[in-house]
Design a protein around this motif. Structure first.
Motif, mmCIF file in Angstrom:
data_model
loop_
_atom_site.group_PDB
_atom_site.id
_atom_site.type_symbol
_atom_site.label_atom_id
_atom_site.label_comp_id
_atom_site.label_asym_id
_atom_site.label_seq_id
_atom_site.Cartn_x
_atom_site.Cartn_y
_atom_site.Cartn_z
ATOM 1 N N GLY A 194 36.512 33.784 12.193
ATOM 2 C CA GLY A 194 35.336 33.765 13.030
ATOM 3 C C GLY A 194 35.572 32.918 14.267
ATOM 4 N N LEU A 195 34.737 33.080 15.264
ATOM 5 C CA LEU A 195 34.947 32.374 16.525
ATOM 6 C C LEU A 195 34.812 30.867 16.375
ATOM 7 N N LEU A 196 33.957 30.401 15.475
ATOM 8 C CA LEU A 196 33.833 28.958 15.278
ATOM 9 C C LEU A 196 35.106 28.363 14.714
ATOM 10 N N GLN A 197 35.734 29.071 13.788
ATOM 11 C CA GLN A 197 36.989 28.579 13.221
ATOM 12 C C GLN A 197 38.085 28.552 14.277
ATOM 13 N N LEU A 198 38.053 29.519 15.188
ATOM 14 C CA LEU A 198 39.054 29.532 16.250
ATOM 15 C C LEU A 198 38.906 28.326 17.162
ATOM 16 N N TYR A 199 37.686 27.811 17.258
ATOM 17 C CA TYR A 199 37.459 26.633 18.110
ATOM 18 C C TYR A 199 37.429 25.333 17.295
ATOM 19 N N HIS A 200 37.756 25.424 16.012
ATOM 20 C CA HIS A 200 37.927 24.231 15.168
ATOM 21 C C HIS A 200 36.681 23.353 15.164
ATOM 22 N N ARG A 201 35.529 23.996 15.107
ATOM 23 C CA ARG A 201 34.305 23.190 15.094
ATOM 24 C C ARG A 201 34.059 22.532 13.751
ATOM 25 N N ASP A 202 34.680 23.119 12.695
ATOM 26 C CA ASP A 202 34.366 22.607 11.362
ATOM 27 C C ASP A 202 35.579 21.973 10.687
ATOM 28 N N ASP A 203 36.406 21.250 11.467
ATOM 29 C CA ASP A 203 37.503 20.503 10.860
ATOM 30 C C ASP A 203 36.926 19.447 9.915
ATOM 31 N N PRO A 204 37.663 19.124 8.844
ATOM 32 C CA PRO A 204 37.122 18.154 7.871
ATOM 33 C C PRO A 204 36.743 16.829 8.506
ATOM 34 N N GLU A 205 37.520 16.410 9.508
ATOM 35 C CA GLU A 205 37.184 15.118 10.107
ATOM 36 C C GLU A 205 35.898 15.178 10.922
ATOM 37 N N ASP A 206 35.485 16.416 11.314
ATOM 38 C CA ASP A 206 34.258 16.541 12.096
ATOM 39 C C ASP A 206 33.023 16.667 11.216
ATOM 40 N N LEU A 207 33.205 16.925 9.921
ATOM 41 C CA LEU A 207 32.074 17.118 9.033
ATOM 42 C C LEU A 207 31.434 15.786 8.677
ATOM 43 N N GLY A 208 30.121 15.780 8.696
ATOM 44 C CA GLY A 208 29.407 14.597 8.266
ATOM 45 C C GLY A 208 29.349 14.531 6.754
ATOM 46 N N PRO A 209 28.855 13.436 6.212
ATOM 47 C CA PRO A 209 28.789 13.302 4.745
ATOM 48 C C PRO A 209 27.890 14.350 4.093
ATOM 49 N N LYS A 210 26.788 14.692 4.745
ATOM 50 C CA LYS A 210 25.901 15.689 4.154
ATOM 51 C C LYS A 210 26.553 17.067 4.106
ATOM 52 N N ALA A 211 27.311 17.420 5.149
ATOM 53 C CA ALA A 211 27.991 18.712 5.160
ATOM 54 C C ALA A 211 29.049 18.775 4.071
ATOM 55 N N LYS A 212 29.752 17.644 3.850
ATOM 56 C CA LYS A 212 30.762 17.609 2.791
ATOM 57 C C LYS A 212 30.100 17.737 1.423
ATOM 58 N N MET A 213 28.952 17.106 1.269
ATOM 59 C CA MET A 213 28.239 17.215 -0.001
ATOM 60 C C MET A 213 27.766 18.645 -0.255
ATOM 61 N N LYS A 214 27.366 19.331 0.805
ATOM 62 C CA LYS A 214 26.954 20.726 0.653
ATOM 63 C C LYS A 214 28.108 21.596 0.169
ATOM 64 N N GLU A 215 29.260 21.419 0.772
ATOM 65 C CA GLU A 215 30.418 22.207 0.359
ATOM 66 C C GLU A 215 30.764 21.931 -1.089
ATOM 67 N N GLU A 216 30.710 20.668 -1.462
ATOM 68 C CA GLU A 216 31.022 20.321 -2.839
ATOM 69 C C GLU A 216 30.005 20.921 -3.804
ATOM 70 N N SER A 217 28.741 20.936 -3.420
ATOM 71 C CA SER A 217 27.702 21.530 -4.273
ATOM 72 C C SER A 217 27.949 23.022 -4.470
ATOM 73 N N TRP A 218 28.346 23.703 -3.414
ATOM 74 C CA TRP A 218 28.634 25.131 -3.541
ATOM 75 C C TRP A 218 29.870 25.382 -4.390
ATOM 76 N N ASN A 219 30.872 24.544 -4.258
ATOM 77 C CA ASN A 219 32.076 24.731 -5.080
ATOM 78 C C ASN A 219 31.757 24.552 -6.559
ATOM 79 N N ILE A 220 30.917 23.589 -6.872
ATOM 80 C CA ILE A 220 30.485 23.404 -8.260
ATOM 81 C C ILE A 220 29.696 24.624 -8.730
ATOM 82 N N HIS A 221 28.854 25.128 -7.847
ATOM 83 C CA HIS A 221 28.064 26.315 -8.190
ATOM 84 C C HIS A 221 28.978 27.500 -8.490
#
Length: 917
Positions: A194-221
């Motif tokens: 996707g275009l956002l990935q091409l622009y590296h908007r969601d690199d791990p270092e750019d993610l806030g703590p809440k965004a990381k928690m969301k990803e972890e919640s989905w992985n558990i799901h």
């Protein structure tokens, strides 16, 4: 199972052995089966091709809850689906292409009649309490045998969570050159990410703590409920969606919840081929797409370069080519640009298909019917939930203004992007229900301010400022500028509203809305919207035609309805062209509906004031060619009324001018070709034609009339003869037209001599012509030269005698072949012109060909003014053409005939449906 086979097929097959009184019952069952199919497809986001085979009560073992959930099992040609009786407790969709094993498990008192289903991604589902278990397993086995093996695994999400960012396998140099020649190929960056990935908007270092928690919640799901199309969808899934989907999972879950993943799995390579077919074609849709490309999220950097613009162009152009009925509509570019941010091109395309064809039906057509329908539903919901505000808003006319922009773009055009995309998350999971809920919540939060508004502009400003300040406080990325906010910002900053609070409030206050109830409301509103649009179109057409015709408003409305019904008939019954070819919504209302020559002839016979008997098809074909100015083989309503108005409301001059034009090109083509086309429909009296043409051919041979002009003149007289055949004063009219014809022939001869001056014609060619055409003419030998002197009385006598109906005797095939060479290519002599020798396809004079020894005198001609002056000398003709005609009786008869045809058509369609199933 309760219904082991398709309800519609079972009921219709039963109807084939029932008697006529049970037809209505059979039709009711068919409609009920179709309604069940629609509910089934809507519930599980399936395609229109899916047909419900049956459903039964059962229980499903849920390993995450360690309990059996009561619900219903649905079987169709490509899917096994389950839905719990308790709403949102559990839902399951198992594509048959993913099924590897179906087996009957051991039955016990705790687990009676169980069936185990295993999938290719190692998930097992246990259903129990199944009635007719053996039959159920057999039906699933039958469907599995007809299911093609999918080379493209739709469960790739399970085995490769980051598949969208994987690199395609390397290709050979030769294949790379072929790929570069294509508009779309797997090597494109937008075909991989996707275009956002091409622009590296969601690199791990750019993610806030809440965004990381969301990803972890989905992985558990995913670990607990599964991942991919066979995932258990529960109330926990909804909670995670309402809290926002992480950016890296957004494209995957949008595809899953919308059902687009299933379509993409069953159509590998479809998008790429569609792009190659569509790119380079020029149409109205492609022009509109090019105009709007740079207006699609111009504030986002992904669409400030050619990569994003080219991807958006390919997706929109491919969909316009796939669905020309929709083509392209404004707002599609905004929605598609958002899809491209999180999905690859192919994924964005299939999401657009799901939006336009299932989730937002008829939203993105020319008249945005679906959006207008939901606007009506929203007004009805506002009246139910916010009655006081509804009355005030109706007075201001605000609801109809705001709802279109909110619904068409799913709030993307009126709300900051980071906030609106969360509503899109909820929309793909819940459907249109969540959009209604949020819209009601927005009105509720601004109720006091809206009630104090005195005009529409003030109310729009209040709502605009509110939506501009709906923010996503969890995002850590810099906010994307929102151009709409600059237009609604005031002097004092408005308080910010957290989008999560808005979503939560919408569920608390209006969460009682149900999707099935909304669908019922949509159905009711659709009827109103379509009728309103048709009434608007009819009023527009009538207003436009009032200045161009003399028909009254009521007459024009009736004529419009009759014309439209013929158009619809020509679109869907007995026509070689499709509805899209006959109806172009981009044209003005006057030109949208069009009919072909067959439908035009039917209307002409029913409505025309000139009754020409068997000559009607010929006259209709000429009028059609005259009105068909662009020569596309279709006539629109404006052209139709122009011709009809001239026949009914024109004065004598206008009516005669119309008749005159009908016998000149393009109305009158070569006579032999027209007769060959209509030889099976024309029922003109053979005796009448023979005697009439005998008189004119004899006179024309004597005066050497030009073949082309002679042909047109003969056809004009033939038309007039047929027009008078059913009149009360037909004898007087016959005598009058014979007198006029004789006079016009003399006028033409005088004009020819005047133009030639004192030049004398050579007598040798004329003598040769006379000798050649009249070698065996007993009438000519008896009558002698003096026959021309009594031409007028002879014409009158011949026309009067021509009323006798004489049927030509049958000829053998050999005689027909022998006669064809004479009748099709020779000038028939006056002496050899016998009634028995003239068949329906006989060509007496063929323009453009010249017999050996004959001379064509191109100086003979008559003008319209001469025809008009000659007609004015005969009072019966003047009275006939000046007489006012009433179209009301003809329209009433046409409507009655249409009602009979509709009943016959409905009965025929019903019989056909019965036997075909």
């Amino acid at each position: 199972m309760h219904e082991a086979a398709d309800p519609s097929s079972l009921q219709l097959s039963d109807c084939t052995i029932r008697t006529a009184p049970n037809k209505h019952r059979c039709l009711h069952q068919d409609l009920d089966a179709r309604a069940k199919n629609e509910r089934y497809r809507a519930m599980f986001r399936l395609t229109q091709e899916e047909r419900l085979d049956g459903h039964t009560d059962c229980t499903l073992w849920t390993p995450f809850a360690k309990m059996h959930v009561v619900g219903q099992l649905f079987i169709s040609n490509n899917y096994i689906c389950f839905s719990s009786k308790e709403e949102d407790l559990c839902q399951l969709i198992i594509p048959l292409r993913e099924v590897s094993i179906v087996e009957k498990a051991d039955s016990s008192s705790v687990l009676p009649c169980p069936v185990s289903i295993s999938t290719k991604n190692k998930m097992n589902f246990l259903f129990a309490n199944l009635k007719d278990r053996d039959f159920l397993v057999q039906r699933i086995s039958d469907f599995l045998q007809r299911t093609p093996d999918s080379s493209w695994e739709s469960s790739w999400f399970c085995s490769c969570p980051q598949a969208s960012s994987s690199v395609p396998p390397s290709s050979s140099p030769g294949s790379e050159s072929v790929q570069k020649a294509r508009h779309y190929h797997p090597g494109l960056p937008t075909a991989i990410q996707g275009l956002l990935q091409l622009y590296h908007r969601d690199d791990p270092e750019d993610l806030g703590p809440k965004a990381k928690m969301k990803e972890e919640s989905w992985n558990i799901h995913f670990l607990e409920f599964g991942r991919g199309v066979c995932m258990y969808r529960t109330s926990r899934t909804r909670e995670l969606v309402l809290n926002g989907i992480p950016e890296r999972l957004r494209g995957e879950l949008w595809l899953l919840f919308s059902g687009a993943q299933n379509e993409m799995a069953t159509h590998p390579g479809y998008y790429g081929e569609l792009v190659e077919q569509a790119m380079g074609l020029c149409s109205l849709a492609t022009e509109e797409i090019e105009r709007d490309l740079h207006r699609s999220m111009p504030e986002h950097r992904a669409f400030q370069n050619e990569m994003g613009i080219a991807a958006l162009r390919r997706v929109l152009t491919a969909y316009a080519h796939r669905n020309p009925g929709i083509g392209y509509c404004q707002a599609m570019n905004i929605v598609t640009s958002v899809l491209l941010l999180y999905c690859t091109e192919e994924e964005a395309f299939w999401l657009l298909v799901a939006l336009c064809e299932r989730m937002l039906p008829d939203y993105y057509n020319t008249r945005v019917v679906g959006a207008l329908v939901d606007q009506g539903v929203f007004e009805e919901l506002t009246r139910s939930f916010l009655p006081l505000l509804y009355e005030h808003m109706q007075e201001l006319g605000v609801i109809s203004t705001i709802s279109l922009s909110w619904f068409l773009t799913l709030f993307l055009s009126v709300m900051p992007f980071d906030s609106a995309v969360l509503l899109v998350d909820c929309f793909f999971y819940e459907g249109i229900k969540v959009i209604f809920q949020v819209a009601l919540a927005v009105l509720h939060d601004n109720m006091d301010a809206l009630l104090s508004c005195s005009d529409e502009g003030e109310a729009m400003t209040i709502l605009g400022r509110y939506l501009d300040n709906v923010v996503n406080k969890q995002t850590v990325a810099p906010p994307i500028p929102h151009p709409h906010a600059q237009l609604t910002s005031g002097d004092e900053p408005s308080p910010e509203i957290d989008v999560f609070d808005l979503i939560k409030s919408s569920y608390e206050k209006f969460g009682s809305l149900r999707s099935d109830v909304i669908e019922q409301m949509r159905f009711k509103q659709r009827l109103k919207v379509i009728q309103s649009l048709e009434d608007t179109a009819k009023r527009s057409v009538v207003r436009a035609m009032m200045t161009e015709s003399a028909f009254s408003i009521e007459e024009l409305e009736e004529l419009y309805c009759l014309f439209k019904s013929k158009h619809m008939t020509s679109c869907y019954w007995g026509s070689s062209s499709s509805a899209a070819e006959r109806h172009d919504p981009s044209l003005p209302y006057l030109e949208q509906y069009r009919i072909d020559p067959l439908q035009f002839r039917q209307l002409f016979v029913s409505l025309a004031p000139w009754v020409c008997g068997g000559h009607n098809p010929t006259l209709s074909a000429r009028l059609f060619r005259l009105l068909d100015q662009n020569q596309d083989g279709l006539v629109n309503f404006k052209e139709f009324i122009t011709g009809l108005s001239g026949m009914y409301h024109g004065d004598m001059t206008e009516k005669l001018k119309l008749l005159y034009k009908l016998h000149l090109p393009p109305g009158n083509t070569s006579w032999w070709g027209e007769e060959a086309t209509n030889k099976h429909t024309s029922k003109i009296s053979c005796t009448a034609v023979c005697l009439l043409l005998y008189i004119f051919i004899y006179i024309c041979v004597c005066v050497c009339v030009c073949l082309c002009v002679q042909e047109q003149f003969i056809e004009l007289c033939k038309t007039l003869y047929n027009m008078f055949s059913e009149e009360a004063l037909e004898q007087q009219l016959y005598h009058a037209i014979a007198t006029v014809a004789s006079l016009l022939l003399r006028i033409g001869e005088v004009g020819k001599k005047f133009n030639n001056g004192t030049k004398k014609r050579e007598t040798t060619p004329q003598t040769s012509l006379s000798a050649q055409t009249l070698p065996h003419s007993p009438q000519g030998e008896e009558e002698g030269p003096g026959h021309g002197a009594s031409g007028e009385s002879e014409v009158c006598r011949a026309l009067a005698d021509a009323q006798l109906e004489v049927v030509a005797p049958q000829m053998s095939d050999e005689e027909t072949k022998d006669d064809a060479s004479v009748s099709s290519y020779s000038v028939v002599s006056a002496g050899s012109l016998q009634c028995e020798d003239i068949a329906e396809d006989t060509v007496l004079i063929r323009g453009g060909e010249q017999r050996q020894g004959s001379v064509l005198d191109t100086d003979w001609s008559i003008t319209f003014e001469q025809v008009l002056a000659s007609m004015l000398t005969e009072p019966p003709l003047v009275d006939y053409f000046e007489r006012k005609r009433d179209i009301q009786a003809k329209m009433a008869a046409c409507k009655a005939q249409r009602a009979v045809e509709r009943q016959i058509s409905s009965a025929s369609d019903h019989e056909l449906t019965r036997h075909s199933t």
